[in-house]
Design a protein around this motif. Structure first.
Motif, PDB file in Angstrom:
ATOM      1  N   SER A 144       0.826  -1.206   0.000  1.00 31.12           N
ATOM      2  CA  SER A 144       0.000   0.000   0.000  1.00 31.12           C
ATOM      3  C   SER A 144       0.861   1.257   0.000  1.00 31.12           C
ATOM      4  O   SER A 144       0.581   2.221  -0.728  1.00 31.12           O
ATOM      5  CB  SER A 144      -0.928  -0.017   1.216  1.00 31.12           C
ATOM      6  OG  SER A 144      -1.681   1.176   1.289  1.00 31.12           O
ATOM      7  N   VAL A 145       1.915   1.255   0.811  1.00 28.00           N
ATOM      8  CA  VAL A 145       2.812   2.418   0.861  1.00 28.00           C
ATOM      9  C   VAL A 145       3.512   2.610  -0.480  1.00 28.00           C
ATOM     10  O   VAL A 145       3.653   3.738  -0.974  1.00 28.00           O
ATOM     11  CB  VAL A 145       3.841   2.246   2.000  1.00 28.00           C
ATOM     12  CG1 VAL A 145       4.950   3.290   1.890  1.00 28.00           C
ATOM     13  CG2 VAL A 145       3.157   2.352   3.346  1.00 28.00           C
ATOM     14  N   ILE A 146       3.955   1.527  -1.090  1.00 27.92           N
ATOM     15  CA  ILE A 146       4.650   1.631  -2.381  1.00 27.92           C
ATOM     16  C   ILE A 146       3.725   2.201  -3.448  1.00 27.92           C
ATOM     17  O   ILE A 146       4.107   3.111  -4.205  1.00 27.92           O
ATOM     18  CB  ILE A 146       5.188   0.252  -2.805  1.00 27.92           C
ATOM     19  CG1 ILE A 146       6.310  -0.188  -1.863  1.00 27.92           C
ATOM     20  CG2 ILE A 146       5.703   0.304  -4.242  1.00 27.92           C
ATOM     21  CD1 ILE A 146       6.814  -1.590  -2.127  1.00 27.92           C
ATOM     22  N   VAL A 147       2.489   1.700  -3.512  1.00 24.32           N
ATOM     23  CA  VAL A 147       1.535   2.196  -4.511  1.00 24.32           C
ATOM     24  C   VAL A 147       1.245   3.676  -4.293  1.00 24.32           C
ATOM     25  O   VAL A 147       1.256   4.486  -5.239  1.00 24.32           O
ATOM     26  CB  VAL A 147       0.232   1.371  -4.457  1.00 24.32           C
ATOM     27  CG1 VAL A 147      -0.840   2.012  -5.340  1.00 24.32           C
ATOM     28  CG2 VAL A 147       0.493  -0.059  -4.906  1.00 24.32           C
ATOM     29  N   THR A 148       1.002   4.056  -3.028  1.00 25.79           N
ATOM     30  CA  THR A 148       0.715   5.457  -2.724  1.00 25.79           C
ATOM     31  C   THR A 148       1.913   6.343  -3.029  1.00 25.79           C
ATOM     32  O   THR A 148       1.770   7.447  -3.571  1.00 25.79           O
ATOM     33  CB  THR A 148       0.319   5.604  -1.246  1.00 25.79           C
ATOM     34  OG1 THR A 148      -0.760   4.723  -0.952  1.00 25.79           O
ATOM     35  CG2 THR A 148      -0.101   7.029  -0.946  1.00 25.79           C
ATOM     36  N   ALA A 149       3.109   5.878  -2.684  1.00 31.61           N
ATOM     37  CA  ALA A 149       4.319   6.671  -2.932  1.00 31.61           C
ATOM     38  C   ALA A 149       4.550   6.872  -4.422  1.00 31.61           C
ATOM     39  O   ALA A 149       4.960   7.959  -4.857  1.00 31.61           O
ATOM     40  CB  ALA A 149       5.528   5.989  -2.294  1.00 31.61           C
ATOM     41  N   VAL A 150       4.287   5.840  -5.229  1.00 26.82           N
ATOM     42  CA  VAL A 150       4.457   5.966  -6.680  1.00 26.82           C
ATOM     43  C   VAL A 150       3.462   6.969  -7.252  1.00 26.82           C
ATOM     44  O   VAL A 150       3.812   7.819  -8.093  1.00 26.82           O
ATOM     45  CB  VAL A 150       4.305   4.588  -7.348  1.00 26.82           C
ATOM     46  CG1 VAL A 150       4.250   4.732  -8.866  1.00 26.82           C
ATOM     47  CG2 VAL A 150       5.459   3.674  -6.954  1.00 26.82           C
ATOM     48  N   LYS A 151       2.211   6.904  -6.784  1.00 25.12           N
ATOM     49  CA  LYS A 151       1.204   7.858  -7.262  1.00 25.12           C
ATOM     50  C   LYS A 151       1.583   9.288  -6.898  1.00 25.12           C
ATOM     51  O   LYS A 151       1.505  10.202  -7.732  1.00 25.12           O
ATOM     52  CB  LYS A 151      -0.164   7.508  -6.663  1.00 25.12           C
ATOM     53  CG  LYS A 151      -0.790   6.245  -7.235  1.00 25.12           C
ATOM     54  CD  LYS A 151      -2.163   6.003  -6.620  1.00 25.12           C
ATOM     55  CE  LYS A 151      -2.818   4.754  -7.192  1.00 25.12           C
ATOM     56  NZ  LYS A 151      -4.155   4.502  -6.581  1.00 25.12           N
ATOM     57  N   GLU A 152       1.998   9.504  -5.642  1.00 23.28           N
ATOM     58  CA  GLU A 152       2.394  10.839  -5.216  1.00 23.28           C
ATOM     59  C   GLU A 152       3.601  11.332  -6.009  1.00 23.28           C
ATOM     60  O   GLU A 152       3.693  12.512  -6.363  1.00 23.28           O
ATOM     61  CB  GLU A 152       2.722  10.830  -3.721  1.00 23.28           C
ATOM     62  CG  GLU A 152       1.514  10.671  -2.812  1.00 23.28           C
ATOM     63  CD  GLU A 152       0.657  11.913  -2.787  1.00 23.28           C
ATOM     64  OE1 GLU A 152       1.182  13.010  -3.028  1.00 23.28           O
ATOM     65  OE2 GLU A 152      -0.557  11.789  -2.535  1.00 23.28           O
ATOM     66  N   ALA A 153       4.537  10.428  -6.286  1.00 25.62           N
ATOM     67  CA  ALA A 153       5.733  10.825  -7.040  1.00 25.62           C
ATOM     68  C   ALA A 153       5.367  11.272  -8.454  1.00 25.62           C
ATOM     69  O   ALA A 153       5.932  12.240  -8.981  1.00 25.62           O
ATOM     70  CB  ALA A 153       6.720   9.663  -7.084  1.00 25.62           C
ATOM     71  N   ARG A 154       4.410  10.572  -9.078  1.00 25.07           N
ATOM     72  CA  ARG A 154       3.997  10.957 -10.426  1.00 25.07           C
ATOM     73  C   ARG A 154       3.245  12.287 -10.428  1.00 25.07           C
ATOM     74  O   ARG A 154       3.436  13.114 -11.317  1.00 25.07           O
ATOM     75  CB  ARG A 154       3.131   9.854 -11.026  1.00 25.07           C
ATOM     76  CG  ARG A 154       3.907   8.571 -11.350  1.00 25.07           C
ATOM     77  CD  ARG A 154       2.980   7.485 -11.849  1.00 25.07           C
ATOM     78  NE  ARG A 154       3.725   6.271 -12.211  1.00 25.07           N
ATOM     79  CZ  ARG A 154       3.148   5.136 -12.581  1.00 25.07           C
ATOM     80  NH1 ARG A 154       1.811   5.055 -12.645  1.00 25.07           N
ATOM     81  NH2 ARG A 154       3.895   4.083 -12.884  1.00 25.07           N
ATOM     82  N   PHE A 193      10.300  11.524  -3.729  1.00 22.21           N
ATOM     83  CA  PHE A 193      10.093  11.394  -2.288  1.00 22.21           C
ATOM     84  C   PHE A 193       8.910  12.227  -1.803  1.00 22.21           C
ATOM     85  O   PHE A 193       8.857  12.619  -0.635  1.00 22.21           O
ATOM     86  CB  PHE A 193      11.368  11.817  -1.542  1.00 22.21           C
ATOM     87  CG  PHE A 193      12.586  11.028  -1.921  1.00 22.21           C
ATOM     88  CD1 PHE A 193      12.816   9.771  -1.383  1.00 22.21           C
ATOM     89  CD2 PHE A 193      13.490  11.526  -2.845  1.00 22.21           C
ATOM     90  CE1 PHE A 193      13.925   9.031  -1.740  1.00 22.21           C
ATOM     91  CE2 PHE A 193      14.614  10.805  -3.212  1.00 22.21           C
ATOM     92  CZ  PHE A 193      14.829   9.548  -2.658  1.00 22.21           C
ATOM     93  N   ALA A 194       7.976  12.513  -2.678  1.00 23.92           N
ATOM     94  CA  ALA A 194       6.846  13.366  -2.310  1.00 23.92           C
ATOM     95  C   ALA A 194       6.024  12.762  -1.177  1.00 23.92           C
ATOM     96  O   ALA A 194       5.576  13.480  -0.276  1.00 23.92           O
ATOM     97  CB  ALA A 194       5.962  13.607  -3.533  1.00 23.92           C
ATOM     98  N   TYR A 195       5.815  11.451  -1.207  1.00 23.47           N
ATOM     99  CA  TYR A 195       5.006  10.800  -0.168  1.00 23.47           C
ATOM    100  C   TYR A 195       5.650  10.956   1.209  1.00 23.47           C
ATOM    101  O   TYR A 195       4.960  11.204   2.200  1.00 23.47           O
ATOM    102  CB  TYR A 195       4.833   9.322  -0.504  1.00 23.47           C
ATOM    103  CG  TYR A 195       4.184   8.503   0.591  1.00 23.47           C
ATOM    104  CD1 TYR A 195       2.804   8.523   0.781  1.00 23.47           C
ATOM    105  CD2 TYR A 195       4.954   7.712   1.441  1.00 23.47           C
ATOM    106  CE1 TYR A 195       2.211   7.782   1.786  1.00 23.47           C
ATOM    107  CE2 TYR A 195       4.374   6.963   2.442  1.00 23.47           C
ATOM    108  CZ  TYR A 195       3.001   7.001   2.614  1.00 23.47           C
ATOM    109  OH  TYR A 195       2.428   6.265   3.623  1.00 23.47           O
ATOM    110  N   PHE A 196       6.969  10.837   1.268  1.00 22.93           N
ATOM    111  CA  PHE A 196       7.655  10.876   2.554  1.00 22.93           C
ATOM    112  C   PHE A 196       7.842  12.303   3.057  1.00 22.93           C
ATOM    113  O   PHE A 196       7.846  12.547   4.259  1.00 22.93           O
ATOM    114  CB  PHE A 196       9.010  10.176   2.430  1.00 22.93           C
ATOM    115  CG  PHE A 196       8.918   8.781   1.901  1.00 22.93           C
ATOM    116  CD1 PHE A 196       8.501   7.747   2.726  1.00 22.93           C
ATOM    117  CD2 PHE A 196       9.219   8.494   0.581  1.00 22.93           C
ATOM    118  CE1 PHE A 196       8.395   6.449   2.244  1.00 22.93           C
ATOM    119  CE2 PHE A 196       9.126   7.205   0.088  1.00 22.93           C
ATOM    120  CZ  PHE A 196       8.710   6.184   0.926  1.00 22.93           C
ATOM    121  N   THR A 197       8.008  13.257   2.147  1.00 21.96           N
ATOM    122  CA  THR A 197       8.211  14.647   2.562  1.00 21.96           C
ATOM    123  C   THR A 197       6.907  15.384   2.811  1.00 21.96           C
ATOM    124  O   THR A 197       6.917  16.453   3.428  1.00 21.96           O
ATOM    125  CB  THR A 197       9.025  15.398   1.499  1.00 21.96           C
ATOM    126  OG1 THR A 197       8.343  15.330   0.234  1.00 21.96           O
ATOM    127  CG2 THR A 197      10.408  14.792   1.353  1.00 21.96           C
TER     128      THR A 197
END
Length: 645
Positions: A274-284, A290-294
């Motif tokens: 779930s984190v990987i999918v969300t992080a990829v979407k946020e990055a795009r 690193f948009a999801y983490f920042t």
């Protein structure tokens, strides 16, 4: 948000349940307390006849006295309470149920001998030989050279004993001595070691250890008495007890734990995905890897927590497959490893300690993330909001706090470090100085160490750190709390009053009901409706969500005018594919209808003309005031004495 919170809470609760079952704290604590109380009693020194325990040992002679008089007698139990000898199969059973698996193992680590380097060779004729210091319990910079006893014949050799299965790569090193399983023989061996001066000038670290087995709770108890022989001549002793399960996944509670562990691993993979999918979407979307983490500190904490869970799982897997417990031979007389030595659980003990340290950090990070979820409610977010509002100011003040703490730490190290181990090292001085902030400073004990330095340190520390710095820190926290309360009151006095006053119980109830939407047909009728403040009754499961409302109304946001006509809203949202009935339900639910202070049907030109008239009136008023001021100035000038002259 509600679904995410419930899911995470279940995930974290499952992990905590697994760790609690793995720890078996009750059995461990009771065994630890019983063995510690049994082995840390007092003994009478045969020379001075004083009562001492192992923590009061101050010399090598007292160390030998403790080993011979107390340790051997208590580790080797040969008689029952009625003074009858134990049967062979019950020999050496302490505290009724804990039987010694084999004899006591002694090991020491030594420093390298070298010629003293004191800067002046004249002292070499007095004491020419010195010892190099070892570190980390004698594992760093040890001497591996054999040494001889006092008779000049008996030789003791350095050994590397493999722990666990052959080829595992785990070793315990040092100069080993295995005492016999028979108590009388072990006492004779101890007396011989003392006669041969097995502990001498080269010894810098020693350990006396044994393992007992308790069949009632299926555990091994590894007991170790460790001694540091400092180069200055001091002796520091400590006791370590670790409880280990003899087998894994054998009882019904173990099987339950195994099932929970498997479920946890599955949920962990789900959360990582779930984190990987969300992080990829946020990055795009953000064009930032690193948009999801920042975007949120809580996202970063969650990612760190998942990583630590992976590390903890790997450590636990190593504990389960560790060969220390499988590579043993069990006979009616003893439990030994394959090499015939007493069992050594040092490697698995380190794994246990590391695993539970990591688990504690994971629980702490989980607590922070739960606090982040609770920010959805104003009443539950007081702590996190206060910390968020005061953190910037506190971090700046922390620079001053660190400088002052370091200064007082150095003062204690300089004044008192030579007379007490509390301040002998910078690390110990820092810890004890920090404890003084809690009001634990004792002037009289400090004064005994240094009559001049004590008042200088004590009074300046109390005034600056307690009276000033501590109160400033509290004031910074209170400023954050006050600002948080002001924001809450501002919300409560505006159009967000309903959000500010929303009860956490009501919010949780509504969230749970919406989660049960698939089962709405089985709910009572009163649970399926929402009664709005304006009297409207809406279908709870057809009512718009917060995200839907924000997405819908974002195009018409106008910071200058918070009141607009319903016709204007419909005109601006004609392309949003929503119906007037849907818009009315939104305003009904949030009681957003308001009687405007002016007629919204009046044209914009008319309102502009009225505004221009008001501006012109204000300009005329300013000009008239200016004329009056000028006339008064002329009058004053005409009557001035200087003017008349």
């Amino acid at each position: 948000m509600a679904i995410a919170f419930v899911g995470y809470f279940i995930f974290l609760s499952l992990y905590v349940a697994v760790v609690v079952l793995q720890r078996e704290a009750w059995n461990s604590e009771t065994t630890y307390a019983a063995v510690k109380s049994y082995l840390t009693g007092q003994f009478r020194d045969p020379k001075t006849y004083d009562y001492k325990d192992f923590m009061n040992v101050a010399s090598v002679e007292e160390w030998w006295n403790w080993m011979e008089v107390f340790f051997i007698d208590n580790a080797y139990v040969g008689q029952q309470t009625n003074f009858e000898d134990y049967k062979p199969l019950d020999m050496n059973t302490m505290l009724r149920y804990n039987r010694l698996t084999s004899g006591v193992v002694l090991v020491q680590r030594r420093g390298k001998e070298e010629q003293c380097n004191v800067g002046d060779e004249k002292y070499l004729q007095f004491m020419p030989k010195c010892q190099q210091r070892t570190y980390a319990e004698g594992l760093i910079n040890p001497s591996k050279e054999s040494f001889k006893g006092s008779d000049g014949v008996t030789e003791y050799k350095y050994e590397e004993r493999e722990v666990g299965l052959p080829g595992s790569g785990n070793f315990d090193v040092g100069f080993f001595q295995n005492l016999d399983y028979d108590g009388d023989t072990a006492a004779d061996q101890m007396a011989e070691l003392r006669k041969q001066r097995w502990i001498n000038e080269g010894t810098q670290w020693a350990r006396a250890g044994f393992v007992v087995y308790n069949p009632n709770i299926g555990t091994f108890c590894a007991v170790q008495f460790k001694t540091d022989f400092d180069l200055a001549g001091t002796i520091q002793m400590k006791m370590e007890i670790e409880i280990l399960l003899a087998t894994n996944y054998t009882t019904w509670t173990d099987n339950i734990r195994m099932v929970l562990e498997i479920i946890f691993v599955i949920l962990w993979f789900f959360n990582v995905a779930s984190v990987i999918v969300t992080a990829v979407k946020e990055a795009r979307i953000q064009q930032n890897s690193f948009a999801y983490f920042t975007s949120s500190g809580f996202n970063m904490l969650f990612a760190l927590q998942l990583f630590l869970m992976l590390v903890a799982t790997a450590v636990w897997a190593n504990i389960v497959v560790d060969p220390s417990r499988t590579n043993i031979t069990v006979t009616p007389e003893a439990i030994l490893d394959k090499a015939g030595n007493p069992p050594n659980f040092s490697s698995v003990i380190l794994l246990y300690q590391g695993y539970f340290i990591i688990s504690g950090i994971i629980v702490l990070l989980g607590t922070f993330r739960i606090l982040g979820f609770l920010r959805v409610n104003q009443n539950l977010s007081m702590l996190t909001d206060t910390l968020a509002l005061m953190v910037a100011e506190f971090l700046q003040f922390a620079v001053v706090l660190i400088i002052l703490t370091a200064a007082f730490m150095l003062m204690t190290h300089i004044y008192f470090g030579s007379t007490t181990n509390k301040f002998a090292t910078p690390e110990a001085a820092f810890i004890n100085t920090f404890e003084y902030l809690n009001g634990q400073a004792d002037f009289f004990s400090l004064n005994e160490m240094d009559v001049v330095g004590a008042p200088i340190f004590y009074y300046t520390f109390i005034f600056i750190m307690i009276f000033v710095v501590l109160n400033i820190t509290i004031a910074i926290i209170m400023d954050g709390y006050t600002l948080m309360q002001e924001r809450k009151e501002k919300m409560a006095s505006g159009y967000l009053k309903e959000v500010a006053d929303l009860s956490a119980i009501t919010q949780a109830k509504h969230g749970m009901l919406r989660m049960l939407a698939p089962c709405k047909g089985m709910m009572p009728a009163k649970w399926r409706v929402i009664k709005c403040l304006n009297g409207a009754i809406l279908d709870r499961f057809a009512a718009p969500t917060k995200d839907e409302v924000l997405e819908l109304l974002e195009p018409i946001m106008d910071p200058q005018h918070h009141v607009v006509s319903f016709e204007t809203v419909k005109r601006k949202l004609r392309d949003m594919q929503t119906t007037p009935e849907r818009l009315e339900s939104i305003f009904d639910r949030f009681d957003a209808w308001e009687e405007p202070a002016y007629d919204l049907k009046v044209s914009a030109d008319t309102r502009l003309d009225d505004a221009m008239k008001k501006v012109k009136q204000q300009i005329y008023s300013v000009l008239a005031d200016q004329k009056r001021v000028e006339s008064k100035i002329d009058m004053l000038l005409s009557t001035s004495p200087n003017r008349a002259a």
